[in-house]
Design a protein around this motif. Structure first.
Motif, mmCIF file in Angstrom:
data_model
loop_
_atom_site.group_PDB
_atom_site.id
_atom_site.type_symbol
_atom_site.label_atom_id
_atom_site.label_comp_id
_atom_site.label_asym_id
_atom_site.label_seq_id
_atom_site.Cartn_x
_atom_site.Cartn_y
_atom_site.Cartn_z
ATOM 1 N N ASP A 1 0.833 -1.201 0.000
ATOM 2 C CA ASP A 1 0.000 0.000 0.000
ATOM 3 C C ASP A 1 0.869 1.252 0.000
ATOM 4 O O ASP A 1 0.578 2.223 -0.707
ATOM 5 C CB ASP A 1 -0.929 -0.012 1.215
ATOM 6 C CG ASP A 1 -1.910 1.137 1.190
ATOM 7 O OD1 ASP A 1 -2.549 1.337 0.135
ATOM 8 O OD2 ASP A 1 -2.020 1.853 2.197
ATOM 9 N N ALA A 2 1.958 1.237 0.771
ATOM 10 C CA ALA A 2 2.868 2.386 0.811
ATOM 11 C C ALA A 2 3.553 2.583 -0.541
ATOM 12 O O ALA A 2 3.703 3.711 -1.014
ATOM 13 C CB ALA A 2 3.904 2.194 1.912
ATOM 14 N N GLU A 3 3.946 1.492 -1.178
ATOM 15 C CA GLU A 3 4.570 1.590 -2.503
ATOM 16 C C GLU A 3 3.589 2.136 -3.528
ATOM 17 O O GLU A 3 3.957 2.939 -4.391
ATOM 18 C CB GLU A 3 5.083 0.219 -2.941
ATOM 19 C CG GLU A 3 6.300 -0.247 -2.186
ATOM 20 C CD GLU A 3 6.715 -1.664 -2.544
ATOM 21 O OE1 GLU A 3 6.085 -2.268 -3.434
ATOM 22 O OE2 GLU A 3 7.670 -2.156 -1.927
ATOM 23 N N CYS A 4 2.345 1.715 -3.428
ATOM 24 C CA CYS A 4 1.306 2.207 -4.350
ATOM 25 C C CYS A 4 1.097 3.712 -4.151
ATOM 26 O O CYS A 4 0.979 4.456 -5.125
ATOM 27 C CB CYS A 4 0.009 1.446 -4.109
ATOM 28 S SG CYS A 4 -1.291 1.845 -5.267
ATOM 29 N N ASP A 5 1.038 4.150 -2.891
ATOM 30 C CA ASP A 5 0.876 5.582 -2.611
ATOM 31 C C ASP A 5 2.043 6.389 -3.157
ATOM 32 O O ASP A 5 1.847 7.458 -3.737
ATOM 33 C CB ASP A 5 0.751 5.821 -1.104
ATOM 34 C CG ASP A 5 -0.579 5.342 -0.553
ATOM 35 O OD1 ASP A 5 -1.513 5.133 -1.357
ATOM 36 O OD2 ASP A 5 -0.671 5.172 0.677
ATOM 37 N N ARG A 6 3.278 5.881 -2.988
ATOM 38 C CA ARG A 6 4.440 6.584 -3.522
ATOM 39 C C ARG A 6 4.397 6.647 -5.043
ATOM 40 O O ARG A 6 4.739 7.667 -5.644
ATOM 41 C CB ARG A 6 5.729 5.893 -3.066
ATOM 42 C CG ARG A 6 6.122 6.221 -1.654
ATOM 43 C CD ARG A 6 7.537 5.779 -1.356
ATOM 44 N NE ARG A 6 7.700 4.335 -1.455
ATOM 45 C CZ ARG A 6 7.532 3.472 -0.465
ATOM 46 N NH1 ARG A 6 7.183 3.921 0.726
ATOM 47 N NH2 ARG A 6 7.706 2.182 -0.654
ATOM 48 N N TYR A 7 3.960 5.560 -5.667
ATOM 49 C CA TYR A 7 3.882 5.513 -7.131
ATOM 50 C C TYR A 7 2.912 6.565 -7.650
ATOM 51 O O TYR A 7 3.236 7.327 -8.558
ATOM 52 C CB TYR A 7 3.439 4.118 -7.587
ATOM 53 C CG TYR A 7 3.146 4.031 -9.062
ATOM 54 C CD1 TYR A 7 4.170 3.916 -9.993
ATOM 55 C CD2 TYR A 7 1.836 4.077 -9.537
ATOM 56 C CE1 TYR A 7 3.913 3.843 -11.336
ATOM 57 C CE2 TYR A 7 1.566 4.007 -10.893
ATOM 58 C CZ TYR A 7 2.611 3.878 -11.788
ATOM 59 O OH TYR A 7 2.339 3.823 -13.126
ATOM 60 N N TRP A 8 1.711 6.632 -7.065
ATOM 61 C CA TRP A 8 0.720 7.581 -7.560
ATOM 62 C C TRP A 8 1.086 9.016 -7.217
ATOM 63 O O TRP A 8 0.767 9.937 -7.967
ATOM 64 C CB TRP A 8 -0.674 7.235 -7.062
ATOM 65 C CG TRP A 8 -1.187 6.019 -7.763
ATOM 66 C CD1 TRP A 8 -1.439 4.808 -7.224
ATOM 67 C CD2 TRP A 8 -1.478 5.886 -9.171
ATOM 68 N NE1 TRP A 8 -1.862 3.927 -8.193
ATOM 69 C CE2 TRP A 8 -1.904 4.557 -9.388
ATOM 70 C CE3 TRP A 8 -1.405 6.753 -10.251
ATOM 71 C CZ2 TRP A 8 -2.263 4.100 -10.649
ATOM 72 C CZ3 TRP A 8 -1.761 6.289 -11.508
ATOM 73 C CH2 TRP A 8 -2.184 4.984 -11.699
ATOM 74 N N ALA A 9 1.767 9.246 -6.109
ATOM 75 C CA ALA A 9 2.249 10.594 -5.794
ATOM 76 C C ALA A 9 3.294 11.026 -6.810
ATOM 77 O O ALA A 9 3.307 12.182 -7.259
ATOM 78 C CB ALA A 9 2.829 10.629 -4.384
ATOM 79 N N LYS B 1 1.483 11.840 -10.083
ATOM 80 C CA LYS B 1 0.790 13.120 -9.977
ATOM 81 C C LYS B 1 1.774 14.278 -10.119
ATOM 82 O O LYS B 1 1.513 15.247 -10.833
ATOM 83 C CB LYS B 1 0.065 13.197 -8.628
ATOM 84 C CG LYS B 1 -0.797 14.404 -8.451
ATOM 85 C CD LYS B 1 -1.527 14.339 -7.124
ATOM 86 C CE LYS B 1 -2.400 15.543 -6.908
ATOM 87 N NZ LYS B 1 -3.068 15.494 -5.603
#
Length: 63
Positions: A20-28, A31
Motif C-alpha cells: 500500500d505504501a509503494e502504491c501511494d508513492r507511485y501515484w504521488a 501526480k
C-alpha cells in the motif's frame, strides 16, 4: 505479541502495508510528474514589448 497470521496466499499483514505504501508513492510520483509536465508545456502570457503595436490597433498611413 500476537502472531502474524498468514492468508491462504501466503501474504502477511506487513506485506499488505508495504504494498500500500509503494502504491501511494507511485501515484504521488505520477501526480507530480503530470503536474511538472503541465507546467513545462503551459504557454506563458505574451507581454507586448515597449512601443510594439498590438494587432488589434489600426495603423493609419497619411498620404
Amino acid at each position: 505479541m500476537a502472531r502474524m497470521a498468514s492468508t491462504r496466499l501466503g501474504f502477511q499483514w506487513h506485506d499488505y502495508v508495504q504494498a500500500d505504501a509503494e502504491c501511494d508513492r507511485y501515484w504521488a510520483f505520477k501526480k507530480a510528474e503530470r503536474r511538472s509536465l503541465n507546467e513545462a508545456t503551459k504557454k506563458s502570457p505574451r507581454v507586448t514589448a515597449q512601443g510594439e503595436k498590438r494587432t488589434s490597433e489600426k495603423i493609419q498611413i497619411n498620404f
